[in-house]
Design a protein around this motif. Structure first.
Motif, PDB file in Angstrom:
ATOM      1  N   GLY A 150      -0.552  -9.345   7.634  1.00  0.00           N
ATOM      2  CA  GLY A 150      -0.846  -9.595   6.473  1.00  0.00           C
ATOM      3  C   GLY A 150      -1.802 -10.389   6.008  1.00  0.00           C
ATOM      4  O   GLY A 150      -2.238 -11.016   5.009  1.00  0.00           O
ATOM      5  N   GLY A 198      -1.880  -8.097  11.953  1.00  0.00           N
ATOM      6  CA  GLY A 198      -1.065  -6.497  11.261  1.00  0.00           C
ATOM      7  C   GLY A 198       0.362  -7.141  10.046  1.00  0.00           C
ATOM      8  O   GLY A 198       0.811  -6.784   9.167  1.00  0.00           O
ATOM      9  N   THR A 253      -5.261  -9.025   4.131  1.00  0.00           N
ATOM     10  CA  THR A 253      -4.335  -8.307   3.046  1.00  0.00           C
ATOM     11  C   THR A 253      -4.293  -9.574   1.686  1.00  0.00           C
ATOM     12  O   THR A 253      -4.350  -9.757   1.043  1.00  0.00           O
ATOM     13  CB  THR A 253      -3.183  -7.867   3.016  1.00  0.00           C
ATOM     14  N   GLU A 280     -11.436 -14.061   9.444  1.00  0.00           N
ATOM     15  CA  GLU A 280     -12.046 -14.335  11.294  1.00  0.00           C
ATOM     16  C   GLU A 280     -13.661 -14.069  11.552  1.00  0.00           C
ATOM     17  O   GLU A 280     -14.182 -13.159  11.751  1.00  0.00           O
ATOM     18  CB  GLU A 280     -11.672 -12.453  11.647  1.00  0.00           C
ATOM     19  N   PRO A 316       0.253 -12.583  13.723  1.00  0.00           N
ATOM     20  CA  PRO A 316       0.001 -11.312  14.413  1.00  0.00           C
ATOM     21  C   PRO A 316      -0.645 -10.370  14.002  1.00  0.00           C
ATOM     22  O   PRO A 316      -0.781 -10.702  13.019  1.00  0.00           O
ATOM     23  CB  PRO A 316       0.902 -10.619  15.375  1.00  0.00           C
ATOM     24  N   PHE A 319       0.939  -1.246  -0.177  1.00  0.00           N
ATOM     25  CA  PHE A 319       0.146  -0.230   0.183  1.00  0.00           C
ATOM     26  C   PHE A 319       1.266   1.492  -0.178  1.00  0.00           C
ATOM     27  O   PHE A 319       1.803   1.532   0.805  1.00  0.00           O
ATOM     28  CB  PHE A 319      -0.757   0.236   1.711  1.00  0.00           C
TER      29      PHE A 319
HETATM   30  N1  LIG Z   1      -6.294  -0.404   2.175  1.00  0.00           N
HETATM   31  C1  LIG Z   1      -5.116  -0.475   2.799  1.00  0.00           C
HETATM   32  N2  LIG Z   1      -4.480   0.456   2.878  1.00  0.00           N
HETATM   33  C2  LIG Z   1      -3.366   0.951   3.475  1.00  0.00           C
HETATM   34  N3  LIG Z   1      -3.147  -0.131   4.391  1.00  0.00           N
HETATM   35  C3  LIG Z   1      -3.373  -1.459   4.811  1.00  0.00           C
HETATM   36  C4  LIG Z   1      -4.643  -1.039   3.687  1.00  0.00           C
HETATM   37  N4  LIG Z   1      -5.178  -2.485   4.331  1.00  0.00           N
HETATM   38  C5  LIG Z   1      -4.650  -3.244   4.831  1.00  0.00           C
HETATM   39  N5  LIG Z   1      -3.213  -2.150   5.559  1.00  0.00           N
HETATM   40  C6  LIG Z   1      -1.389  -2.540   6.336  1.00  0.00           C
HETATM   41  O1  LIG Z   1      -1.477  -3.196   5.552  1.00  0.00           O
HETATM   42  C7  LIG Z   1      -0.921  -4.297   7.239  1.00  0.00           C
HETATM   43  C8  LIG Z   1      -1.504  -5.824   7.498  1.00  0.00           C
HETATM   44  O2  LIG Z   1      -2.645  -5.543   7.168  1.00  0.00           O
HETATM   45  P1  LIG Z   1      -3.870  -6.723   7.008  1.00  0.00           P
HETATM   46  O3  LIG Z   1      -5.526  -6.376   7.819  1.00  0.00           O
HETATM   47  O4  LIG Z   1      -4.100  -7.827   5.984  1.00  0.00           O
HETATM   48  O5  LIG Z   1      -3.271  -7.717   8.562  1.00  0.00           O
HETATM   49  P2  LIG Z   1      -4.099  -8.808   9.612  1.00  0.00           P
HETATM   50  O6  LIG Z   1      -3.019  -9.410   9.651  1.00  0.00           O
HETATM   51  O7  LIG Z   1      -5.239  -9.191   8.299  1.00  0.00           O
HETATM   52  O8  LIG Z   1      -4.016  -7.898  10.949  1.00  0.00           O
HETATM   53  P3  LIG Z   1      -5.278  -8.642  12.541  1.00  0.00           P
HETATM   54  O9  LIG Z   1      -5.529  -9.486  12.601  1.00  0.00           O
HETATM   55  O10 LIG Z   1      -5.189  -6.857  13.341  1.00  0.00           O
HETATM   56  O11 LIG Z   1      -7.073  -8.615  10.948  1.00  0.00           O
HETATM   57  C9  LIG Z   1      -1.820  -3.050   8.131  1.00  0.00           C
HETATM   58  O12 LIG Z   1      -0.293  -2.385   8.235  1.00  0.00           O
HETATM   59  C10 LIG Z   1      -2.767  -2.756   7.651  1.00  0.00           C
HETATM   60  O13 LIG Z   1      -2.531  -1.015   8.369  1.00  0.00           O
END
Ligand SMILES: Nc1ncnc2c1ncn2[C@@H]1O[C@H](COP(=O)(O)OP(=O)(O)OP(=O)(O)O)[C@@H](O)[C@H]1O
Ligand SMILES: [Mg+2]
Lengths: 250, 223
Positions: A46, A44, A49, A169, A42, A18
């Protein structure tokens, strides 16, 4: 129990940034037909994503993704047709509040799959029956409990007969007493041989039902293997630290 | 009969001019029936195009909305009525009103619809798109129904304003209620026709005001 079968999901060298923030840093991952893989890691790291790249809710920066043999990143690919083959279930359900449960389940059947009204209703009712909510067909989301809403959302995904269902989730937004009903539906779904990729912290469920547990941290897959191994005898120090932490939290 | 009664509440004059005012009322109703759907539809188009988030299109839409929200509707109407003849086109009063109102009210309706569209969460888009719905299908079946419901009080409120605003058509001699009342007043040297028109406006619009009030209360209660 990972039956030998063809790969439904085949991800290679997946990167996603991003802006300047690199979130996925080279994911290689394959999922066979009928396999259930659990993704943990953990906040963040990813996980969401990664899932969202698999149906292009997020546009990957580079890498390749094949779903059921189709290169979903190919130029000119019919992304709407691709998405019909990939179910997705969200943490926050995202049901359409202005429609009944049955309306939620049949909308894409009518508009995307172009089924006749009668056919859509029949498939929709059957999908609601699969999640034990045939009697709530005419209820609006606001009249359903969180667990029921999530089951309707699962029915909405199943109605399209997807090749794989992605769960992000699915129980995190639920009161503890409602989690069981959703997990039961997922267990049933697994019995029918659905290929599933699940991001979740329901470790007991993972131990009991997952073929494979994938530990992600910092945009890469650190370790993956059968649940006994990843939870019982993790190979990597980072995995050990994470597993110890979440086990302590329960 | 006191002077005030004779000048403002003269039953005889009211009875004599009632038919004339009624003609004006029909024109006002007709105006509303044309101008409100056209303006609302124009606003819907503006808002949906804005949601496409195309850079140049968005710049054009911002200019359109800003310009026509900044111009006083009366100025706009006089302009639309008086300029085309110089280009060799004799525009009718009705055409001028419809065009001026389209330009003015579509920018207001547009902003309301836009707020409504933005009030629908990203999750709704993602859910719909993940099932294979296209952008337009998602907009039409998932987003807009919720958007309209979320801004219904604002839509009704704006519609009320538009209905009232139709009275400015009198300045270009379109024979609507306000024009009829003013003409009758000047012909009879008596204010009773204006009083009568006031009553008619009130009777016409009061139900809308009540509806609006109820919608607003329901919205507050739903919070
Ligand atoms: N649309 C976006 N624009 C900018 N940054 C993003 C975007 N979506 C996610 N991020 C960033 O990407 C990183 C990974 O996010 P992601 O949601 O994939 O993590 P996660 O493993 O699912 O976390 P969680 O367990 O909290 O759901 C984070 O730092 C988040 O802030
Ligand atoms: Mg997440």
């Amino acid at each position: 129990m990972a039956a030998a079968g063809r790969h439904i999901l085949d991800v290679r060298g997946l990167h996603k940034s991003f802006g300047t923030l690199a979130v996925l840093k080279g994911i290689d991952f394959r999922l066979r037909e009928r396999e259930l893989a659990f993704v943990i890691g953990p906040s963040g790291s990813g996980k969401s994503t990664f899932l969202r790249c698999c149906n292009r809710l997020e546009e990957p920066t580079s890498g390749s993704i094949h779903v059921d043999g189709t290169d979903i990143l190919a130029p000119g690919v019919d992304i709407n047709a691709v998405r019909r083959r990939i179910g997705m279930v969200f943490q926050s359900f995202n049901l359409y509040p202005h429609m009944t449960a049955l309306g939620n389940v049949t909308l894409a059947l009518r508009l995307a799959s172009r089924k006749s009204k009668a056919e859509a209703l029949e498939i929709g009712r059957a999908a609601l029956a699969r999640v034990g909510l045939a009697h709530k067909a005419q209820a609006h989301p606001g009249e359903l409990s969180g667990g029921q809403q999530q089951r309707v959302a699962i029915a909405r995904a199943l109605a399209l007969e997807p090749k794989i269902v992605l769960f992000d989730e699915p129980t995190s937004a639920l009161d503890p007493e409602l989690v069981g009903s959703v997990l039961q539906v997922m267990r049933d779904l697994r019995e029918t041989g659905m290929t599933m990729l699940v991001v979740s912290h329901e470790l007991q469920f993972a131990r009991a039902a997952a073929d494979r547990v994938v530990f992600m941290e910092d945009g890469v897959i650190v370790e993956q293997g059968p649940p006994e191994q990843v939870f019982g005898a993790p190979q990597q120090a980072r995995t050990r630290a994470f597993v110890a932490r979440i086990d302590g939290h329960r | 009969m006191s002077d005030v009664t004779a000048l403002f509440f003269n039953a005889e004059i009211m009875a004599k001019t009632a038919g004339f005012l009624l003609d004006g009322l029909w024109m006002t109703v007709l105006l509303c029936l044309v101008v409100i759907p056209v303006g609302a539809l124009g606003g819907l188009v503006v808002a949906v195009l804005a949601a496409l988030k195309r850079r140049w299109l968005n710049i054009a839409l911002v200019i359109y909305v800003d310009v026509f929200r900044a111009l006083p509707p009366l100025v706009l109407l006089v302009f639309v009525y008086n300029v085309p003849p110089f280009a060799g086109y004799k525009i009718s009063e009705l055409e001028a009103v419809v065009i001026a109102f389209l330009l003015n009210t579509s920018s207001y309706y547009g902003e309301i619809f836009r707020a409504g569209i933005e009030s629908v969460g990203r999750g709704q888009w993602e859910a719909a798109r993940s099932t294979g719905l296209g952008w337009w299908q998602t907009m039409g079946w998932v987003v807009l129904p919720q958007a309209v419901r979320n801004v219904l009080p604002d839509l009704v409120s704006n519609t009320l304003e538009v209905a009232k605003l139709t009275s400015i058509a009198s300045v270009i001699a379109l024979h609507e209620l306000m024009f009829a009342a003013r003409s009758a007043q000047q012909a009879t040297f008596n204010y009773s026709p204006l009083i009568l028109a006031t009553v008619i406006y009130f009777v016409l619009l009061w139900p809308v005001v009540r509806l609006l009030s109820r919608l607003e209360h329901r919205k507050i209660a739903a919070r």
